[in-house]
Design a protein around this motif. Structure first.
Motif, short mmCIF file in Angstrom:
data_model
loop_
_atom_site.label_atom_id
_atom_site.label_comp_id
_atom_site.label_asym_id
_atom_site.label_seq_id
_atom_site.Cartn_x
_atom_site.Cartn_y
_atom_site.Cartn_z
N HIS A 116 -8.36 -0.95 -4.52
CA HIS A 116 -8.15 0.41 -5.03
C HIS A 116 -7.07 1.18 -4.27
CE1 HIS A 116 -11.01 1.46 -1.81
NE2 HIS A 116 -10.49 2.67 -1.88
N LEU A 117 -6.58 0.62 -3.18
CA LEU A 117 -5.51 1.27 -2.43
C LEU A 117 -4.15 0.61 -2.63
CD1 LEU A 117 -7.30 2.02 0.97
CD2 LEU A 117 -6.95 3.55 -0.98
N VAL A 125 -7.61 -4.31 -0.06
CA VAL A 125 -8.33 -3.16 -0.61
C VAL A 125 -7.73 -2.83 -1.97
CG1 VAL A 125 -9.11 -0.82 -0.15
CG2 VAL A 125 -8.63 -2.37 1.77
N TYR A 170 0.85 -1.18 0.00
CA TYR A 170 0.00 0.00 0.00
C TYR A 170 0.89 1.23 0.00
CZ TYR A 170 -3.92 -3.06 1.16
OH TYR A 170 -4.88 -4.05 1.13
N ALA A 192 -7.20 7.96 6.75
CA ALA A 192 -8.42 7.37 6.21
C ALA A 192 -8.14 6.05 5.49
CB ALA A 192 -9.11 8.36 5.27
N THR A 193 -7.07 6.02 4.70
CA THR A 193 -6.77 4.79 3.98
C THR A 193 -6.29 3.70 4.94
OG1 THR A 193 -4.55 5.57 3.38
CG2 THR A 193 -6.31 5.93 1.78
N GLU A 210 -9.33 2.12 6.38
CA GLU A 210 -9.95 1.24 5.40
C GLU A 210 -9.20 -0.09 5.29
OE1 GLU A 210 -10.74 3.41 1.82
OE2 GLU A 210 -11.75 1.71 0.88
N ILE A 211 -7.87 -0.01 5.31
CA ILE A 211 -7.05 -1.23 5.23
C ILE A 211 -7.26 -2.09 6.47
CG2 ILE A 211 -4.67 -2.06 5.21
CD1 ILE A 211 -4.07 0.56 3.50
N GLN A 245 1.09 5.80 -0.49
CA GLN A 245 0.43 7.10 -0.28
C GLN A 245 -0.60 7.01 0.84
OE1 GLN A 245 -0.79 7.74 -4.41
NE2 GLN A 245 1.08 8.91 -4.76
N LEU A 246 -0.17 6.43 1.94
CA LEU A 246 -1.07 6.20 3.07
C LEU A 246 -1.45 7.51 3.76
CD1 LEU A 246 0.81 3.19 4.68
CD2 LEU A 246 -1.35 3.09 3.40
N ASN A 247 -2.66 7.52 4.29
CA ASN A 247 -3.08 8.56 5.21
C ASN A 247 -3.99 7.88 6.25
OD1 ASN A 247 -5.80 8.47 4.17
ND2 ASN A 247 -5.09 9.70 2.43
#
Ligand code: FES
Length: 100
Positions: A91-92, A89, A67, A73-74, A77-78, A69-71
């Motif tokens: 799309h991530l 995930v 994964y 929110a992502t 989700e993960i 470009q983590l932040n």
């Protein structure tokens, strides 16, 4: 020996660290605790994963799943989909050009 189901490797290299790794690690640990996954997931901070332009980066094993470009929110989700529901995930996940 750990009974963890997943191993998460956050990149602790200089570029990812400068992009807020410390806060992301805290957020990840809190989300794992909130979802009662802290005993199922071992979190490590390692050296540069050689994809600095796309950081902050993270690998999950079994996999590897990368994964980028983590932040916060992502990461949430993960945690909820990959680490809790065993569904990566899509799309991530890092795109092919991010894997070079
Ligand atoms: S510093 Fe994170 S990939 Fe290089």
């Amino acid at each position: 020996m750990s009974e963890a189901k997943y191993r998460v490797y956050l990149c602790g290299g200089p570029h990812c660290s400068a992009k807020g790794l410390g806060g992301l690690r805290d957020h990840l640990e809190l989300e794992l605790w909130n979802h009662r996954l802290d005993a199922c997931v071992d979190v490590f901070v390692g050296s540069c994963q050689d994809h600095c332009d796309y950081g902050p980066n993270m690998l999950i094993w079994p996999g590897p799943y990368r994964y980028a470009q983590l932040n916060r929110a992502t990461l949430t989700e993960i945690v909820e989909h990959h680490l809790r529901d065993n569904t990566p995930v899509q799309h991530l996940l890092a795109t092919p050009e991010m894997r070079r």
